[in-house]
Design a protein around this motif. Structure first.
Motif, PDB file in Angstrom:
ATOM      1  N   ASP A 292       0.830  -1.207   0.000  1.00  0.00           N
ATOM      2  CA  ASP A 292       0.000   0.000   0.000  1.00  0.00           C
ATOM      3  C   ASP A 292       0.865   1.258   0.000  1.00  0.00           C
ATOM      4  N   MET A 293       1.919   1.248   0.794  1.00  0.00           N
ATOM      5  CA  MET A 293       2.815   2.406   0.841  1.00  0.00           C
ATOM      6  C   MET A 293       3.524   2.605  -0.501  1.00  0.00           C
ATOM      7  N   LYS A 294       3.928   1.504  -1.110  1.00  0.00           N
ATOM      8  CA  LYS A 294       4.606   1.583  -2.410  1.00  0.00           C
ATOM      9  C   LYS A 294       3.675   2.175  -3.466  1.00  0.00           C
ATOM     10  N   VAL A 295       2.421   1.749  -3.446  1.00  0.00           N
ATOM     11  CA  VAL A 295       1.454   2.260  -4.428  1.00  0.00           C
ATOM     12  C   VAL A 295       1.249   3.761  -4.241  1.00  0.00           C
TER      13      VAL A 295
ATOM     14  N   ASP B 200       4.119   5.402  -5.849  1.00  0.00           N
ATOM     15  CA  ASP B 200       4.032   5.280  -7.312  1.00  0.00           C
ATOM     16  C   ASP B 200       2.982   6.234  -7.873  1.00  0.00           C
ATOM     17  N   LEU B 201       1.850   6.377  -7.183  1.00  0.00           N
ATOM     18  CA  LEU B 201       0.795   7.274  -7.664  1.00  0.00           C
ATOM     19  C   LEU B 201       1.255   8.733  -7.652  1.00  0.00           C
ATOM     20  N   MET B 202       2.071   9.095  -6.688  1.00  0.00           N
ATOM     21  CA  MET B 202       2.563  10.476  -6.622  1.00  0.00           C
ATOM     22  C   MET B 202       3.504  10.797  -7.782  1.00  0.00           C
ATOM     23  N   HIS B 203       4.096   9.780  -8.380  1.00  0.00           N
ATOM     24  CA  HIS B 203       5.015   9.998  -9.495  1.00  0.00           C
ATOM     25  C   HIS B 203       4.347   9.867 -10.858  1.00  0.00           C
ATOM     26  N   CYS B 204       3.066   9.590 -10.875  1.00  0.00           N
ATOM     27  CA  CYS B 204       2.358   9.445 -12.152  1.00  0.00           C
ATOM     28  C   CYS B 204       2.236  10.796 -12.849  1.00  0.00           C
ATOM     29  N   ARG B 205       2.371  10.760 -14.176  1.00  0.00           N
ATOM     30  CA  ARG B 205       2.299  11.979 -14.983  1.00  0.00           C
ATOM     31  C   ARG B 205       1.038  12.019 -15.855  1.00  0.00           C
TER      32      ARG B 205
ATOM     33  N   VAL C 137      -0.599   1.760 -12.554  1.00  0.00           N
ATOM     34  CA  VAL C 137      -0.262   1.538 -11.147  1.00  0.00           C
ATOM     35  C   VAL C 137      -1.412   0.832 -10.434  1.00  0.00           C
ATOM     36  N   GLN C 138      -2.645   1.300 -10.679  1.00  0.00           N
ATOM     37  CA  GLN C 138      -3.797   0.686 -10.028  1.00  0.00           C
ATOM     38  C   GLN C 138      -3.992  -0.760 -10.477  1.00  0.00           C
ATOM     39  N   LEU C 139      -3.848  -1.017 -11.758  1.00  0.00           N
ATOM     40  CA  LEU C 139      -4.002  -2.373 -12.276  1.00  0.00           C
ATOM     41  C   LEU C 139      -2.956  -3.301 -11.665  1.00  0.00           C
ATOM     42  N   SER C 140      -1.721  -2.854 -11.624  1.00  0.00           N
ATOM     43  CA  SER C 140      -0.659  -3.667 -11.025  1.00  0.00           C
ATOM     44  C   SER C 140      -0.939  -3.926  -9.552  1.00  0.00           C
ATOM     45  N   PHE C 141      -1.407  -2.896  -8.854  1.00  0.00           N
ATOM     46  CA  PHE C 141      -1.713  -3.029  -7.436  1.00  0.00           C
ATOM     47  C   PHE C 141      -2.791  -4.087  -7.212  1.00  0.00           C
TER      48      PHE C 141
END
Length: 110
Positions: free
Chosen positions: A58-61, A64-69, A77-81
């Motif tokens: 959860d923390m990693k996601v 990752d979401l904060m770095h999405c452009r 990111v959501q699909l992988s999660f």
């Protein structure tokens, strides 16, 4: 169950419920409960490991979401999660089932 009823309840082994719940002199539960206590401990340990792993994911996601452009990045990111979460939950259920099955197979004969 009242105290009087508990003392008089007979198990298939002929021992009363109160007798079966008494620890032995060494402080270890008497059979048939020892293997169940062990299984519960194993399940508790497995749950703690699973929860810790899920929190890490959860923390990693979140990072990752904060770095999405773009929206496509977010979807990826959501699909992988969710794919990883599904696999982990499925694996967790299988491990719990295996622990429970093993505990029932280790049951002492009456």
């Amino acid at each position: 169950m009242t105290r009087a009823t508990q003392k008089s309840a007979q198990a298939p082994s002929g021992k009363t419920t109160a007798q079966m719940q008494q620890p032995t002199e060494a402080g270890v539960l008497t059979e048939p409960w020892a293997h169940l206590v062990q299984a519960l401990g194993d399940m508790s340990s497995e749950m703690a490991k699973f929860i810790a792993k899920r929190i890490d994911e959860d923390m990693k996601v979140q990072q990752d979401l904060m770095h999405c452009r773009s929206i496509a990045d977010i979807r990826h990111v959501q699909l992988s999660f969710f794919e990883e979460a599904f696999k982990q939950y499925q694996g967790g259920v299988v491990r719990m089932f295996d622990i429970g099955t093993h505990a029932l197979q280790e049951r002492p004969s009456d």
